[in-house]
Design a protein around this motif. Structure first.
Motif, PDB file in Angstrom:
ATOM      1  N   PHE A 423       0.802  -1.220   0.000  1.00 42.81           N
ATOM      2  CA  PHE A 423       0.000   0.000   0.000  1.00 42.81           C
ATOM      3  C   PHE A 423       0.835   1.271   0.000  1.00 42.81           C
ATOM      4  N   HIS A 424       2.142   1.170   0.049  1.00 47.34           N
ATOM      5  CA  HIS A 424       3.022   2.330  -0.040  1.00 47.34           C
ATOM      6  C   HIS A 424       3.985   2.165  -1.204  1.00 47.34           C
ATOM      7  N   GLN A 425       4.280   3.277  -1.855  1.00 44.30           N
ATOM      8  CA  GLN A 425       5.275   3.276  -2.914  1.00 44.30           C
ATOM      9  C   GLN A 425       6.583   3.870  -2.375  1.00 44.30           C
ATOM     10  N   TRP A 426       7.491   4.227  -3.280  1.00 40.86           N
ATOM     11  CA  TRP A 426       8.786   4.752  -2.881  1.00 40.86           C
ATOM     12  C   TRP A 426       8.686   6.227  -2.494  1.00 40.86           C
ATOM     13  N   THR A 427       9.686   6.670  -1.760  1.00 39.27           N
ATOM     14  CA  THR A 427       9.809   8.081  -1.396  1.00 39.27           C
ATOM     15  C   THR A 427      11.033   8.637  -2.114  1.00 39.27           C
ATOM     16  N   ILE A 428      10.828   9.670  -2.908  1.00 40.15           N
ATOM     17  CA  ILE A 428      11.915  10.261  -3.681  1.00 40.15           C
ATOM     18  C   ILE A 428      12.383  11.534  -2.983  1.00 40.15           C
ATOM     19  N   GLY A 429      13.658  11.566  -2.623  1.00 39.96           N
ATOM     20  CA  GLY A 429      14.213  12.706  -1.930  1.00 39.96           C
ATOM     21  C   GLY A 429      14.479  13.866  -2.867  1.00 39.96           C
ATOM     22  N   PRO A 430      14.499  15.087  -2.328  1.00 40.40           N
ATOM     23  CA  PRO A 430      14.720  16.272  -3.169  1.00 40.40           C
ATOM     24  C   PRO A 430      15.994  16.205  -3.993  1.00 40.40           C
ATOM     25  N   ILE A 431      17.027  15.525  -3.485  1.00 40.24           N
ATOM     26  CA  ILE A 431      18.300  15.512  -4.205  1.00 40.24           C
ATOM     27  C   ILE A 431      18.200  14.758  -5.534  1.00 40.24           C
ATOM     28  N   PHE A 532       6.018   8.099   0.237  1.00 39.68           N
ATOM     29  CA  PHE A 532       5.374   6.856  -0.189  1.00 39.68           C
ATOM     30  C   PHE A 532       4.519   7.055  -1.437  1.00 39.68           C
ATOM     31  N   GLY A 533       4.885   8.036  -2.284  1.00 43.39           N
ATOM     32  CA  GLY A 533       3.988   8.389  -3.376  1.00 43.39           C
ATOM     33  C   GLY A 533       4.523   8.191  -4.776  1.00 43.39           C
ATOM     34  N   SER A 534       5.648   7.468  -4.954  1.00 39.20           N
ATOM     35  CA  SER A 534       6.238   7.406  -6.285  1.00 39.20           C
ATOM     36  C   SER A 534       6.505   5.977  -6.730  1.00 39.20           C
ATOM     37  N   ASP A 535       6.240   5.712  -8.003  1.00 37.30           N
ATOM     38  CA  ASP A 535       6.661   4.453  -8.620  1.00 37.30           C
ATOM     39  C   ASP A 535       7.916   4.668  -9.461  1.00 37.30           C
ATOM     40  N   THR A 581      10.424   7.668 -22.591  1.00 37.04           N
ATOM     41  CA  THR A 581      11.291   7.039 -21.604  1.00 37.04           C
ATOM     42  C   THR A 581      10.782   5.633 -21.366  1.00 37.04           C
ATOM     43  N   ALA A 582      11.652   4.647 -21.513  1.00 33.99           N
ATOM     44  CA  ALA A 582      11.247   3.266 -21.253  1.00 33.99           C
ATOM     45  C   ALA A 582      11.017   3.101 -19.763  1.00 33.99           C
ATOM     46  N   THR A 583       9.759   3.036 -19.359  1.00 32.35           N
ATOM     47  CA  THR A 583       9.436   2.890 -17.950  1.00 32.35           C
ATOM     48  C   THR A 583       8.815   1.538 -17.687  1.00 32.35           C
ATOM     49  N   PHE A 584       8.778   1.177 -16.432  1.00 32.62           N
ATOM     50  CA  PHE A 584       8.342  -0.144 -16.016  1.00 32.62           C
ATOM     51  C   PHE A 584       7.185   0.015 -15.041  1.00 32.62           C
ATOM     52  N   ALA A 585       5.970   0.128 -15.567  1.00 34.36           N
ATOM     53  CA  ALA A 585       4.806   0.304 -14.714  1.00 34.36           C
ATOM     54  C   ALA A 585       4.637  -0.920 -13.837  1.00 34.36           C
ATOM     55  N   THR A 586       4.306  -0.707 -12.566  1.00 33.81           N
ATOM     56  CA  THR A 586       4.283  -1.834 -11.645  1.00 33.81           C
ATOM     57  C   THR A 586       3.145  -1.741 -10.650  1.00 33.81           C
ATOM     58  N   THR A 587       2.661  -2.897 -10.288  1.00 37.22           N
ATOM     59  CA  THR A 587       1.843  -3.036  -9.089  1.00 37.22           C
ATOM     60  C   THR A 587       2.504  -4.107  -8.259  1.00 37.22           C
ATOM     61  N   ALA A 588       2.538  -3.927  -6.965  1.00 38.64           N
ATOM     62  CA  ALA A 588       3.189  -4.900  -6.096  1.00 38.64           C
ATOM     63  C   ALA A 588       2.259  -5.279  -4.969  1.00 38.64           C
ATOM     64  N   ALA A 589       2.340  -6.510  -4.547  1.00 41.98           N
ATOM     65  CA  ALA A 589       1.523  -6.980  -3.442  1.00 41.98           C
ATOM     66  C   ALA A 589       2.312  -8.009  -2.666  1.00 41.98           C
TER      67      ALA A 589
END
Length: 658
Positions: A423-431, A532-535, A581-589
């Motif tokens: 239920f949570h995705q990655w967190t991307i830091g400002p850097i 927790f808002g980024s894929d 951009t070649a991206t990799f859409a994902t769902t995880a469980a």
């Protein structure tokens, strides 16, 4: 049975030119171990995992007197008329240094590659062609490659006391880690650095070089010999008398052993001296004759450095902890990066004379995990962007931003704790925004040259750079470190290029409401979202502004908000991001049943230590004390199938066997 507890995949290959849709699953992860850290700043207290610390710092007061908000910048169109340009630079300037002990938290295993990580790397690849990553750090010196570990784990840490910032765990790893790296390179153009363990030069462990070369092939850029050897004596890893001459001798011992090893074909890809400029200066090493003695072994000359540290907040006996709010202002000036780099100007000249790249092999805002509210702020993004360009201007060839575990503040990206991955995705830091901005500032030619403009009379709050490519002015980079919601501290730079003023320029902005902001940040109108808002993919529609120039006056007026960064494109060099951009859409469980992929399909295709830090793991079994078991290699199961160019295409190059 391990095979019954393994990561399983159900993946469908979709006909898409730019996307590979992937569904990934894992099983039976035990609850995330209770992790506590306490940070205090600006009167607030947070108890929890450092990577998700919500504390925001207040912007420093506006400078008094304020810098002028209207000023001119006159530039030459021809690089031949500019004195002091940097060496040619690549847009791959910024890469990443991932602490070895937490590598599988970020990337997982060869049978389950973290898709958000692939998406993030693909963003860089789409802009500049590739990305450079080091897997190492303090833990590499105490690492040992073994054939296998229980339950197929790729990494296993041994418990040590945590009262020494570099008293890192003995780390066992298997070829699984190297296969993981190779498989990532098969999907995204990623190049790697590794390190040869140096804690015991009596019994050298060269397996990482042997297996690394064999598994990674041309994707292995080099092998680091020693990590911060100038701190070995201070931290009890060598006798108190250990000095630059001793490191010189040990480097030679390892170089000779590698040359004599029939399982190592390459002998000119070694990296040193990797000092932290703590107890030695680079000159102390150069004075031993290091460069000339080992010129045939050395691939590059490297240093590692952080401008500050937060060690006293973590380790006893290291003095009074620093207040991040007090430290914040020191990062929000142009002189911050200049002062850090000043100690290396002579060394960059020595590297050029020797024909070697000079690289900042590990850096970030502050060692020992960074500062809460500072290292994870928009202010840190501006600092990292300015710092990177200043390194480039000072003739560093590239730099690696360090990535630690869940309990550090400076990470460019952090996966969620495993038991929250459904239920949570990655967190991307400002850097991470800084990495993209530096890539686009330097461009794709591999031959960009920088000049520090000393803009606005050399004002510390409003620096700027010009970028030349192909002998002509290509871009201008402008910063505003001030925070002023009223807009009164936004400035307008009037840029003139005698005889070559274009009819218009394009401007792309990196902006946030304040330097203390963590997530409401946009680069060209796009964002990675909240905690927790980024894929790993940019969200929103890219916006690039077109500014008309006054060709009669020969000027282009560009406004830079407070705070903010503006990248200005001249001579028709567009600023729009890659069209695809070649991206990799994902769902995880988690804890789901699914189908496996037939193994025959792919069978023939080709810092922070993390020690005792209560790290939340994204790889089963890599976190200490949570009762989790490792997934490791799943015989006969592979987790990524990609689609490209509108046809079902299995990605070749996925490593399957020695």
């Amino acid at each position: 049975m391990a095979s019954l507890r393994a990561v399983l995949l159900h993946s469908l290959v979709f006909l898409s030119a730019v996307r590979a849709n992937i569904t990934v699953y894992n099983v039976n992860q035990q609850p995330f171990a209770t992790a506590t850290s306490i940070s205090t700043s600006a009167g607030a207290t947070y108890t929890g995992i450092g990577a998700y610390d919500p504390i925001n710092l207040n912007p420093p007061p506006l400078p008094n007197p304020l810098p002028p908000t209207q000023f001119g910048i006159q530039l030459q169109n021809s690089a031949a008329n500019v004195v002091g340009l940097s060496i040619p630079l690549s847009g791959t300037f910024y890469g990443f240094s991932i602490e070895m002990s937490v590598a599988t938290q970020v990337t997982r295993s060869r049978s389950f590659i973290q898709v958000p990580f692939l998406n993030l790397m693909a963003l860089i690849q789409a802009r500049v062609g590739s990305v450079n990553i080091r897997v190492g750090g303090n833990t590499q010196d105490y690492a040992a490659l073994v054939p296998s570990l229980a339950d197929g784990k790729a990494l296993e840490k041994q418990h040590v006391a945590n009262q020494n910032p570099t008293n890192t765990p003995a780390l066992l790893f298997t070829p699984e880690l190297l296969y993981l790296m190779s498989n990532i390179s098969a999907l995204v153009n990623t190049k790697w650095y590794l390190g040869v363990p140096m804690n015991d030069t009596t019994n050298l462990r060269l397996a990482v070089a042997e297996y690394g070369e064999r598994i990674l092939g041309n994707n292995l850029l080099g092998l680091q010999i020693g990590n911060e050897p100038d701190l070995y004596a201070r931290h009890g890893h060598r006798p108190s008398s250990y000095g630059p001459g001793d490191y010189f001798n040990e480097f030679g011992q390892i170089a000779s052993a590698m040359q004599a090893d029939s399982n190592i074909a390459t002998s000119n890809n070694l990296i040193g001296p990797n000092i932290a400029t703590g107890d030695w200066t680079p000159e102390d090493v150069w004075n031993t004759g290091f460069v000339s003695a080992y010129t045939n072994n050395l691939n590059m000359l490297t240093v590692e450095h952080y401008p500050d540290d937060n060690c006293a907040a973590i380790y006893a006996g290291m003095g009074t902890p620093k207040d991040p709010q007090t430290e914040f202002a020191q990062y929000l000036v142009h002189s911050a990066g200049k002062n850090t780099i000043s100690a290396y100007l002579n060394s960059s000249s020595i590297a050029q004379a020797a024909g070697k790249p000079f690289v900042m092999f590990e850096t970030n805002t502050a060692s020992c995990g960074g500062f809460p509210g500072l290292s994870d702020s928009f202010g840190a993004a501006l600092w990292a962007l300015d710092y990177g360009l200043q390194m480039g201007y000072s003739n560093f060839s590239h730099a690696l931003l360090h990535v630690g575990g869940q309990d550090v503040y400076y990470n460019p990206f952090t996966p969620p704790p495993t038991n929250q991955s459904s239920f949570h995705q990655w967190t991307i830091g400002p850097i991470f925004y800084s990495v993209l901005a530096v890539a686009e500032t330097l461009g794709t030619s591999g031959a960009a040259q920088l000049i520090d403009l000393g803009a606005n009379g050399g004002n510390d709050y409003t620096p700027g750079y010009a970028v030349y490519e192909g002998g002509s002015l290509a871009r201008v980079a402008l910063f505003n470190y001030m925070t002023d919601p009223s807009g009164a501290s936004s400035y307008t730079a009037t840029i003139s290029v005698p005889g070559a003023t274009p009819a218009q320029v394009q401007v792309k902005y990196l902006v946030a409401p304040a330097v203390g902001e963590k997530f409401n940040i946009t680069w060209g109108g796009q964002t990675f979202g909240p905690v927790f808002g980024s894929d790993g993919r940019l969200q929103g529609t890219e916006t690039v502004q077109t500014v008309s120039c006054d060709q009669g006056a020969g000027t282009c007026a560009v406004t830079v908000p407070a705070p903010g960064f503006a990248l200005v494109s001249f001579a028709g060099a567009g600023l729009n991001g890659p069209s695809s951009t070649a991206t990799f859409a994902t769902t995880a469980a988690t804890q789901r049943n699914t189908a496996t992929v037939n193994p025959s399909v792919l069978a023939t295709s080709n810092g922070h230590s993390g020690a005792n830090r209560y790290l939340g793991s994204t790889s089963e079994g890599s976190a200490q004390g949570n009762g989790a078991r490792g997934a490791g290699v799943v015989p006969g199961v592979v987790s990524l199938i990609a689609a490209a160019a509108g046809a079902a295409l299995l990605m070749k190059g996925l490593s399957r066997q020695l």
